[in-house]
Scaffold this motif. Structure first.
Motif, PDB file in Angstrom:
ATOM      1  N   GLY A  38       0.807  -1.226   0.000  1.00  0.00           N
ATOM      2  CA  GLY A  38       0.000   0.000   0.000  1.00  0.00           C
ATOM      3  C   GLY A  38       0.832   1.263   0.000  1.00  0.00           C
ATOM      4  O   GLY A  38       0.320   2.351  -0.240  1.00  0.00           O
ATOM      5  N   ASP A  39       2.137   1.130   0.268  1.00  0.00           N
ATOM      6  CA  ASP A  39       2.975   2.339   0.331  1.00  0.00           C
ATOM      7  C   ASP A  39       3.865   2.421  -0.900  1.00  0.00           C
ATOM      8  O   ASP A  39       4.579   1.458  -1.215  1.00  0.00           O
ATOM      9  CB  ASP A  39       3.836   2.318   1.600  1.00  0.00           C
ATOM     10  CG  ASP A  39       4.156   3.720   2.056  1.00  0.00           C
ATOM     11  OD1 ASP A  39       4.352   4.592   1.177  1.00  0.00           O
ATOM     12  OD2 ASP A  39       4.208   3.951   3.271  1.00  0.00           O
ATOM     13  N   VAL A  40       3.789   3.540  -1.563  1.00  0.00           N
ATOM     14  CA  VAL A  40       4.568   3.680  -2.806  1.00  0.00           C
ATOM     15  C   VAL A  40       5.745   4.634  -2.622  1.00  0.00           C
ATOM     16  O   VAL A  40       6.470   4.927  -3.560  1.00  0.00           O
ATOM     17  CB  VAL A  40       3.670   4.185  -3.956  1.00  0.00           C
ATOM     18  CG1 VAL A  40       2.664   3.122  -4.337  1.00  0.00           C
ATOM     19  CG2 VAL A  40       2.983   5.489  -3.596  1.00  0.00           C
ATOM     20  N   HIS A  41       5.930   5.130  -1.387  1.00  0.00           N
ATOM     21  CA  HIS A  41       7.027   6.073  -1.130  1.00  0.00           C
ATOM     22  C   HIS A  41       8.287   5.283  -0.830  1.00  0.00           C
ATOM     23  O   HIS A  41       8.400   4.714   0.245  1.00  0.00           O
ATOM     24  CB  HIS A  41       6.680   6.994   0.037  1.00  0.00           C
ATOM     25  CG  HIS A  41       5.433   7.770  -0.214  1.00  0.00           C
ATOM     26  ND1 HIS A  41       4.196   7.295   0.117  1.00  0.00           N
ATOM     27  CD2 HIS A  41       5.241   8.985  -0.794  1.00  0.00           C
ATOM     28  CE1 HIS A  41       3.283   8.185  -0.231  1.00  0.00           C
ATOM     29  NE2 HIS A  41       3.889   9.223  -0.796  1.00  0.00           N
ATOM     30  N   ASP A  42       9.203   5.258  -1.739  1.00  0.00           N
ATOM     31  CA  ASP A  42      10.337   4.352  -1.547  1.00  0.00           C
ATOM     32  C   ASP A  42      11.696   5.029  -1.520  1.00  0.00           C
ATOM     33  O   ASP A  42      12.714   4.362  -1.500  1.00  0.00           O
ATOM     34  CB  ASP A  42      10.317   3.252  -2.611  1.00  0.00           C
ATOM     35  CG  ASP A  42      10.458   3.791  -4.018  1.00  0.00           C
ATOM     36  OD1 ASP A  42      10.457   5.019  -4.182  1.00  0.00           O
ATOM     37  OD2 ASP A  42      10.561   2.976  -4.946  1.00  0.00           O
ATOM     38  N   ILE A  43      11.736   6.361  -1.485  1.00  0.00           N
ATOM     39  CA  ILE A  43      13.052   7.001  -1.561  1.00  0.00           C
ATOM     40  C   ILE A  43      13.890   6.677  -0.317  1.00  0.00           C
ATOM     41  O   ILE A  43      15.083   6.432  -0.402  1.00  0.00           O
ATOM     42  CB  ILE A  43      12.928   8.525  -1.819  1.00  0.00           C
ATOM     43  CG1 ILE A  43      14.228   9.074  -2.399  1.00  0.00           C
ATOM     44  CG2 ILE A  43      12.558   9.309  -0.569  1.00  0.00           C
ATOM     45  CD1 ILE A  43      14.450   8.687  -3.826  1.00  0.00           C
ATOM     46  N   THR A  93      -1.394   5.164   7.424  1.00  0.00           N
ATOM     47  CA  THR A  93      -2.295   4.110   6.939  1.00  0.00           C
ATOM     48  C   THR A  93      -1.547   2.849   6.543  1.00  0.00           C
ATOM     49  O   THR A  93      -2.144   1.780   6.426  1.00  0.00           O
ATOM     50  CB  THR A  93      -3.083   4.601   5.709  1.00  0.00           C
ATOM     51  OG1 THR A  93      -2.169   5.232   4.823  1.00  0.00           O
ATOM     52  CG2 THR A  93      -4.165   5.566   6.100  1.00  0.00           C
ATOM     53  N   THR A  94      -0.253   2.971   6.289  1.00  0.00           N
ATOM     54  CA  THR A  94       0.497   1.780   5.859  1.00  0.00           C
ATOM     55  C   THR A  94       1.335   1.185   6.985  1.00  0.00           C
ATOM     56  O   THR A  94       1.774   0.035   6.882  1.00  0.00           O
ATOM     57  CB  THR A  94       1.412   2.102   4.664  1.00  0.00           C
ATOM     58  OG1 THR A  94       2.279   3.179   5.024  1.00  0.00           O
ATOM     59  CG2 THR A  94       0.605   2.487   3.447  1.00  0.00           C
ATOM     60  N   MET A 108       3.330   6.199   5.542  1.00  0.00           N
ATOM     61  CA  MET A 108       2.025   6.720   5.915  1.00  0.00           C
ATOM     62  C   MET A 108       1.491   6.058   7.183  1.00  0.00           C
ATOM     63  O   MET A 108       1.802   4.899   7.454  1.00  0.00           O
ATOM     64  CB  MET A 108       1.010   6.448   4.778  1.00  0.00           C
ATOM     65  CG  MET A 108       1.492   6.743   3.383  1.00  0.00           C
ATOM     66  SD  MET A 108       1.609   8.489   3.086  1.00  0.00           S
ATOM     67  CE  MET A 108      -0.110   8.957   3.060  1.00  0.00           C
ATOM     68  N   ASP A 139      16.464  -6.120  -2.441  1.00  0.00           N
ATOM     69  CA  ASP A 139      15.512  -5.011  -2.421  1.00  0.00           C
ATOM     70  C   ASP A 139      14.235  -5.477  -3.123  1.00  0.00           C
ATOM     71  O   ASP A 139      14.215  -5.673  -4.334  1.00  0.00           O
ATOM     72  CB  ASP A 139      16.138  -3.807  -3.143  1.00  0.00           C
ATOM     73  CG  ASP A 139      15.255  -2.585  -3.081  1.00  0.00           C
ATOM     74  OD1 ASP A 139      14.068  -2.720  -2.697  1.00  0.00           O
ATOM     75  OD2 ASP A 139      15.750  -1.486  -3.418  1.00  0.00           O
ATOM     76  N   THR A 158      20.994   1.376  -0.495  1.00  0.00           N
ATOM     77  CA  THR A 158      22.300   1.764  -1.041  1.00  0.00           C
ATOM     78  C   THR A 158      23.371   1.809   0.048  1.00  0.00           C
ATOM     79  O   THR A 158      24.495   1.337  -0.141  1.00  0.00           O
ATOM     80  CB  THR A 158      22.186   3.154  -1.709  1.00  0.00           C
ATOM     81  OG1 THR A 158      21.180   3.080  -2.710  1.00  0.00           O
ATOM     82  CG2 THR A 158      23.500   3.578  -2.341  1.00  0.00           C
ATOM     83  N   ARG A 204       8.646  -1.560  -3.743  1.00  0.00           N
ATOM     84  CA  ARG A 204       7.615  -0.890  -2.953  1.00  0.00           C
ATOM     85  C   ARG A 204       6.279  -1.618  -3.114  1.00  0.00           C
ATOM     86  O   ARG A 204       6.129  -2.440  -4.028  1.00  0.00           O
ATOM     87  CB  ARG A 204       7.491   0.558  -3.401  1.00  0.00           C
ATOM     88  CG  ARG A 204       7.145   0.728  -4.855  1.00  0.00           C
ATOM     89  CD  ARG A 204       7.005   2.203  -5.174  1.00  0.00           C
ATOM     90  NE  ARG A 204       6.594   2.380  -6.547  1.00  0.00           N
ATOM     91  CZ  ARG A 204       7.356   2.913  -7.506  1.00  0.00           C
ATOM     92  NH1 ARG A 204       8.577   3.300  -7.226  1.00  0.00           N
ATOM     93  NH2 ARG A 204       6.900   3.054  -8.723  1.00  0.00           N
ATOM     94  N   LYS A 250      13.627   3.998   1.563  1.00  0.00           N
ATOM     95  CA  LYS A 250      14.027   2.594   1.444  1.00  0.00           C
ATOM     96  C   LYS A 250      15.207   2.462   0.482  1.00  0.00           C
ATOM     97  O   LYS A 250      16.173   1.737   0.746  1.00  0.00           O
ATOM     98  CB  LYS A 250      12.819   1.784   0.954  1.00  0.00           C
ATOM     99  CG  LYS A 250      13.023   0.299   0.780  1.00  0.00           C
ATOM    100  CD  LYS A 250      13.435  -0.106  -0.595  1.00  0.00           C
ATOM    101  CE  LYS A 250      12.404   0.195  -1.651  1.00  0.00           C
ATOM    102  NZ  LYS A 250      12.902  -0.068  -3.001  1.00  0.00           N
ATOM    103  N   ASN A 251      15.139   3.209  -0.624  1.00  0.00           N
ATOM    104  CA  ASN A 251      16.235   3.146  -1.612  1.00  0.00           C
ATOM    105  C   ASN A 251      17.560   3.606  -1.012  1.00  0.00           C
ATOM    106  O   ASN A 251      18.611   3.018  -1.262  1.00  0.00           O
ATOM    107  CB  ASN A 251      15.913   4.036  -2.815  1.00  0.00           C
ATOM    108  CG  ASN A 251      14.747   3.513  -3.620  1.00  0.00           C
ATOM    109  OD1 ASN A 251      14.309   2.389  -3.410  1.00  0.00           O
ATOM    110  ND2 ASN A 251      14.233   4.324  -4.524  1.00  0.00           N
ATOM    111  N   ILE A 252      17.487   4.672  -0.236  1.00  0.00           N
ATOM    112  CA  ILE A 252      18.716   5.203   0.376  1.00  0.00           C
ATOM    113  C   ILE A 252      19.315   4.185   1.341  1.00  0.00           C
ATOM    114  O   ILE A 252      20.512   3.898   1.303  1.00  0.00           O
ATOM    115  CB  ILE A 252      18.420   6.540   1.095  1.00  0.00           C
ATOM    116  CG1 ILE A 252      18.085   7.624   0.065  1.00  0.00           C
ATOM    117  CG2 ILE A 252      19.604   6.986   1.950  1.00  0.00           C
ATOM    118  CD1 ILE A 252      17.492   8.885   0.668  1.00  0.00           C
TER     119      ILE A 252
END
Lengths: 198, 770
Positions: free
Chosen positions: B659-664, B712-713, B710, B682, B671, B685, B666-668
Motif C-alpha cells: 500500500g505504500d509507494v514512497h520508496d526514496i 495508513t500503511t 504513511m 531489495d 544503497t 515498494r 528505502k532506496n537510500i
C-alpha cells in the motif's frame, strides 16, 4: 471543475526549500560541491514534470452537525478551525504526472542513487510550490478571506478523503489513490482544501 | 636580468617556456638522467636547448632539475654538483639567442618530517648550494618546480631569496587529480601561503595533462596576485611495450593553452612528454599575446599543509597546548615528547577546534629542534593550522620560517617597537597577526582599547601590512580581578563596525572564579552577538561548545555547512567526493598486494564506518552520505566478485510495505547497506506481507528492513511480524519511515527503529552472520 496546466519554470521554487528537503539543513542553498548534480536533476525535473491542477469550488453544509460538501463529511478539529466558517470551499488536486516517478525509479535501478534522491526532493517541493502558486492566484482574485490550505493526512484531517479527491478529479488528470493506504499515484501528487469566509 | 625588468616584460607579454628534457632524452634513446647526460653528452643538452629556442621558446630551463646535492648523492654524483650546475647554465646561455635562462631547481625526492625524515634546514642548506651557483652564473630567474610538499618548497624559496633579493623567483607545486599535492596542499592554500612571500610568480607543472590541470590552475589564479606560470604534461603516459608514450600531440596541447591564457597565465610551457613541436604550437597560439588582467580574491585565512581555515566563519582556536597548570604537558615539553603534544592537539581537533594555539611556556627551556618538530608534527598529523603563541622574537622567527603553511602569529601589542618588529616578520615569513588592543599598560576601558586599535592601524599602514592580515584581540580581563567584561564587548562591536576581525582568549574572563564554564559560555554568547570572529578557547568544554553552537545558530552565523572532511585518508576523500573511477583504481592497487577479504575488511569497511560516523555526528549531510555509499558500492561489488562464492557478508532484505509507494527512504537505506558490504535483496515498494516473509524464509537474511511512510500503511508492518511469528521465523526486523517512532515500532513487533539512514548498519553490525 477547472483544469489548470502550469509551466514548471513559472513556479517560484526557492532553492532554500529544496536544499532543506535534501537534508542540507540550515545552509539555505545547495553547496557548491553538489551544484552540478543539482542542476542536472533540476533540468530533468523541468523537462519531465507536467504540473496540472484540478480545482472546483463547493458550497459547504452541515450534515448531522458535521461540516460537509459534495458527498463527503469533513471531520476533525483542523477542518473545524480552518473551514468551519466557510461560505465556499475550494478543493484542489495537484500532480506532476508519472514521468518524474518513472525517472526516479529508473535512476535508482541504475545505481544513480544521489540523482534519484535529488530528483525526488525537487519533485516533492515542485508539487508543493505548484499548489502554492495556484493558492496565491486564487487569493489574489477574491475579496473573501481564505483559510490555511489544509491537506488530508495532516493533524486530524482524515487521509481517506484522498479517495474522494481521486474519484472527483483523478480521471481528468490521471491520478488514482490506493484503496487501502490512500496514497496517490503518481507519487508527486497532493490534495488540499481552502475555505473562504466573509 | 634584474627582477623589475623581468616583471616589466611579463606585464607586456606572455612568455613561452621550453618543454620536457628528461622524457625527451628518453625518447631520443638516452637511458640516464639529464645530469649524467650533461656530463657525458653535453652536446645532446645543447641540441635540445637549440631546438626549443628555434621552435619559439622565450625561456630555457637549465638542466639542473635534479642537480641538488641530496638528489645527486642518490646517483653518486654529489662531487660533480658545482660542475653540473655551472655547465648547465653555460650550455643554455651558449645557445639562448636572447632567450631568458631559468635556473631550474627540483625537489630532493625526500619527504619532510614527520612524513619522512628531512628537516627544513637540510632542505634549505641543500637548495642554497645549488642556488648560489645559479646566481653566480647569472641566470635571469630561478624556478623551483615539481615540488610536492609546501615545506620543502618554502625551504627552497628561502634558500634562494636569502641569497638574492634581486633574482626573479618562481615557485611551483605539482598537484594530483584530487587538486592536492602529495602531502595534501590545495591551490588555495598554495596561493595564500606564497602570496605573503617575496616570490614573483607561482604556478604548477607535471603530473597532469592540460585538461586535468586547468581547473586547478583556475583555482590558483583566483587567489593569487603573483604572476602565474604553468607547464602541463602532454597527458598521462601510456606504456607501449618498452616505450612510454604521451598521448597529447602538439596541436591538441596548444588548443588547451588558450584557456590557461584566459585564466591569467604569464609564462606557459610544457612538462613531461612534450618536445619542441609542442613548444612551436604553443608559441604559434599564445606567443604574441599580452597577459589577461585578473581580479583576485583575498582570503582571510590561515593554513596547515592540508587545510585552509577561513575566518569568514567563526573559528575555534584550541587553547590547550599551553603548559601553564598542566603537569603532563610541561613534562612532555621538558622531555621533548612530541607524540604526547600531538595527542593533545588531536583531541582538540576531534572536539571541534579549527586551529590550535601553541604556547611552549618558558621558551628559554625549550629547544628549537623540539619547537620545529612539534609544529611540523601537529600540522602534518592533525591538519590543524597553528596560532604561534611564541613571545621570544628569535624563536618566533625561527618557527615562522619553518611553518608549513600560513600561520596566525600571536601576538603584538600597540607598542611601536614591538609591533613594527612583528610586522617585519609578517612581511618576511607570511601569516596573519593577532594584534592586541593594548599598549604598554593593561587597558582600563573601551576608550583605551580604541586608541590602541587606531595606533595599530596607523603603524600597519605605514609599513604596508594590509588590514586583511591583522586580527584584533579586544583584550579579555578577569572579572574576578574587578574587570568589566562589557568593555571588551564594546570593543568587539567597534571592530565589527570597522569591518575588522576579532579574536580573544576566552578563559581569561573567568580566571579565579567558580563555575568557569558557565561564565565562559555566557561571555562567548555575548561576544558572538556583537560580532566576534574567533576565540582561543577550550573545545573540550562541552558547556562552552554548546553555547557556541547555539549562539552561532541564533545569530545566523551557523557553523552548519558542508564540512571539507578531507585530509590524509585518501579512500575517505575519494568516497566523499564521489570519485568512483579513482576509487576503483585505488582498489585495484590494493588488490595487487592484499587479499580481497583484506581490502574489504581493512580498507572499504573502515572507510564506510567513518562515513557513517561523520553523518551520525552531523559533519556531513544526507546527500554526502548517499554519494559516498553510491561511490563505494561499485568497489565493494568488484572485490566481492573476487571472493569465492562472493564471500559471506550477510543478507539484508528490504521492502516498502503493501500500500505504500514512497520508496526514496528505502532506496537510500538499501544503497547504504550495500555500500557496507552486505548483500541487499531489495523487494521494491508496495510489497505484500506474504511475499516479504516468503523471501525471508527462503533467504534467511540477517535482518529485514521495512519502510512505511504513511500512518495508513504502518499497520502492514505488523502483518509482516505476525506472519513471521506464525512461521517461527526469528529474524530481526528494523523499521523506518515518517509515520513511525520508537514505541510504535515496538508495538508493531519490530526489533529496531531506524531513526536515520545509517541505523540499519549500526544494528546489522551487532548481529552475527549465520
Amino acid at each position: 471543475m477547472e483544469i489548470i496546466q502550469i509551466v514548471p519554470n513559472e513556479v517560484a521554487l526557492p532553492e532554500r526549500a529544496i536544499a532543506a528537503r535534501m537534508g542540507f539543513k540550515g545552509l539555505g542553498s545547495i553547496p557548491s560541491e553538489f551544484r552540478k548534480q543539482y542542476e542536472k536533476a533540476m533540468s530533468i525535473s523541468m523537462n519531465l514534470a507536467k504540473p496540472v491542477v484540478a480545482i472546483e469550488n463547493f458550497v459547504p453544509y452541515l450534515s448531522n452537525g458535521t461540516l460537509a460538501m459534495d458527498t463527503i463529511e469533513i471531520k476533525g478539529t483542523l477542518a473545524r478551525s480552518q473551514l468551519g466558517k466557510s461560505v465556499e470551499i475550494t478543493a484542489m488536486l495537484v500532480t506532476l504526472g508519472s514521468a518524474i516517478d518513472d525517472k526516479i525509479t529508473e535512476l535508482h535501478e541504475a545505481g544513480e542513487e544521489l540523482e534519484s534522491f535529488m530528483l525526488d526532493a525537487i519533485g516533492s517541493e515542485l508539487v508543493e510550490y505548484a499548489a502554492r502558486h495556484v493558492d496565491e492566484n486564487l487569493r489574489s482574485k477574491t475579496s473573501l478571506k481564505g483559510s490555511a490550505r489544509i491537506a488530508p493526512g495532516y493533524v486530524d484531517l482524515p487521509i481517506n478523503l484522498n479517495a474522494w479527491f481521486a474519484s472527483k478529479f483523478g480521471e481528468a488528470i490521471y491520478v488514482r489513490s490506493d484503496p487501502q493506504s490512500f496514497t496517490f499515484l503518481p507519487r508527486k501528487t497532493i490534495s488540499a482544501f481552502i475555505g473562504w469566509s466573509n | 636580468m634584474k627582477r623589475k625588468a623581468f616583471a616589466d616584460i611579463l606585464k607586456e607579454r606572455v612568455l613561452i617556456l621550453d618543454g620536457a628534457y628528461g622524457t625527451e632524452f628518453m625518447r631520443r634513446g638516452f637511458k640516464k638522467s639529464p645530469e649524467e647526460i650533461l656530463i657525458e653528452h653535453p652536446e645532446a643538452i645543447k641540441k635540445l636547448h637549440e631546438e626549443y629556442v628555434k621552435f619559439g621558446a622565450n625561456a630555457l630551463l637549465t638542466s639542473t632539475f635534479g642537480a641538488n646535492p641530496i638528489k645527486l648523492s642518490k646517483i653518486g654524483l654529489e662531487s660533480h654538483h658545482d660542475e653540473i650546475v655551472r655547465n648547465a647554465v653555460r650550455i643554455a646561455k651558449s645557445v639562448s639567442k636572447g632567450a631568458l635562462i631559468f635556473g631550474d631547481i627540483g625537489p630532493t625526492g625526500d619527504l619532510p618530517y614527520p612524513i619522512g625524515e628531512r628537516t627544513f634546514d637540510e632542505y634549505y642548506e641543500n637548495f642554497q648550494k645549488t642556488a648560489k651557483i645559479l646566481l653566480e652564473e647569472d641566470v635571469d630567474a630561478i624556478i623551483l618546480e615539481t615540488f610536492t610538499d609546501i615545506l620543502e618548497l618554502k625551504a627552497a624559496y628561502f634558500a634562494v631569496r636569502d641569497l638574492s633579493k634581486d633574482i626573479f623567483l618562481i615557485a611551483h607545486l605539482t598537484f594530483d587529480e584530487n587538486s592536492r599535492t602529495l602531502t595534501g596542499t590545495d591551490p588555495v592554500n598554495f596561493a595564500i601561503t606564497f602570496d605573503d612571500l617575496d616570490v614573483d610568480a607561482i604556478g604548477m607543472n607535471c603530473s597532469l595533462g592540460p585538461e586535468e590541470m586547468l581547473p586547478i590552475f583556475e583555482e590558483l589564479s583566483k587567489y593569487t596576485h603573483k604572476f602565474l606560470t604553468v607547464e602541463p604534461d602532454a597527458g598521462k603516459p601510456i606504456l607501449k611495450g618498452d616505450v612510454v608514450e604521451y598521448p597529447i600531440k602538439p596541436d591538441e596541447f596548444a588548443i588547451h593553452m588558450d584557456s590557461y591564457w584566459e585564466s591569467g597565465a604569464n609564462i606557459i610551457g610544457a612538462c613531461c612528454g612534450s618536445n619542441p613541436a609542442h613548444t612551436s604550437k604553443i608559441s604559434t597560439v599564445i606567443g604574441k599575446r599580452s597577459p589577461v588582467e585578473r581580479d583576485e580574491k583575498h582570503l582571510f585565512a590561515i593554513s596547515s599543509p592540508s587545510n585552509v581555515v577561513n575566518f569568514d566563519k567563526f573559528i575555534i582556536i584550541g587553547e590547550r597546548l599551553n603548559p601553564a597548570g598542566k603537569k603532563k604537558l610541561t613534562e612532555a615539553m621538558r622531555t621533548e615528547n612530541v607524540d604526547y603534544v600531538v595527542d593533545q592537539a588531536r583531541e582538540q581537533v576531534e572536539k571541534g577546534a579549527h586551529a590550535l594555539d601553541v604556547n611552549f611556556g618558558v621558551e628559554q627551556t625549550i629547544s628549537k629542534n623540539f619547537m620545529s618538530k612539534s609544529v611540523a608534527s601537529i600540522t602534518y598529523k592533525t591538519g590543524s593550522p597553528l596560532s604561534l603563541d611564541i613571545q621570544t622574537p628569535e624563536l618566533l622567527e625561527f618557527v615562522m620560517k619553518r611553518y608549513p603553511g600560513r600561520p596566525l602569529v600571536n601576538s603584538a601589542r600597540a607598542v611601536e617597537d614591538e609591533f613594527l618588529k612583528r610586522a617585519d616578520l609578517m612581511k618576511k615569513y607570511g601569516g596573519i597577526l593577532l594584534a592586541l588592543s593594548m599598549g604598554e599598560r593593561v587597558p582600563e576601558n573601551f576608550e583605551d582599547r580604541k586608541k590602541s586599535i587606531s595606533h595599530i592601524l596607523d603603524m600597519a599602514e605605514s609599513v604596508g601590512l594590509p588590514k586583511d592580515r591583522i586580527i584584533f584581540d579586544p583584550i579579555v580581563l578577569a572579572i574576578g580581578a574587578g574587570a568589566d567584561a562589557r568593555e571588551t564587548i564594546k570593543t568587539i562591536s567597534y571592530l565589527e563596525s570597522l569591518g575588522l576581525k576579532s579574536s580573544f582568549g576566552l578563559s581569561n574572563v573567568s580566571f579565579g572564579m567558580p563555575d568557569r564554564s558557565y561564565i565562559n559560555g555566557a561571555f562567548l554568547t555575548m561576544a558572538i552577538l556583537n560580532g566576534l570572529s574567533s576565540a582561543i578557547m577550550n573545545p573540550l568544554d562541552e558547556i562552552v561548545m554548546g553555547n557556541l553552537k547555539a549562539s552561532l545558530l541564533l545569530t545566523k552565523r551557523s557553523q552548519i555547512e558542508v564540512e571539507k572532511v578531507q585530509g590524509t585518508d585518501e579512500l575517505l576523500n575519494l568516497v566523499l567526493t564521489g570519485a568512483e573511477e579513482r576509487l576503483l583504481s585505488k582498489v585495484d592497487e590494493l588488490l595487487k598486494t592484499q587479499e580481497p577479504v583484506s581490502v574489504i575488511e581493512n580498507h572499504l569497511k573502515p572507510v564506510m564506518d567513518k562515513v557513517g560516523d561523520l553523518y551520525g555526528d552531523g559533519k556531513i549531510f544526507l546527500p554526502q552520505l548517499i554519494l559516498a555509499a553510491q561511490t563505494a558500492q561499485k568497489s565493494f561489488e568488484k572485490v566481492q566478485k573476487l571472493i569465492p562464492a562472493g564471500g559471506n557478508y550477510g543478507i539484508f532484505v528490504i521492502a516498502t510495505v503493501k500500500g505504500d509507494v514512497h520508496d526514496i527512504g528505502k532506496n537510500i537505506v538499501a544503497t547504504i547497506v550495500k555500500s557496507a558490504g552486505y548483500k541487499v535483496l531489495d523487494l521494491g515498494r508496495d510489497v505484500p506481507s506474504e511475499k516479504i516473509v516468503d523471501i525471508a524464509e527462503r533467504e534467511k537474511p540477517m535482518m529485514i528492513g521495512l519502510s512505511a511512510m504513511m500512518t495508513t500503511t504502518a499497520p502492514r508492518i505488523k502483518d509482516v511480524t505476525d506472519e513471521m511469528k506464525k512461521r517461527h521465523l526469528q529474524i530481526p526486523v528494523i523499521v523506518g519511515g515518517a509515520s513511525l517512532n520508537e514505541s510504535l515500532a515496538k508495538a508493531l513487533g519490530a526489533d529496531f527503529y531506524a531513526k536515520s539512514a545509517t541505523d540499519a548498519i549500526k544494528y546489522l553490525k551487532t548481529l552475527k552472520i549465520s
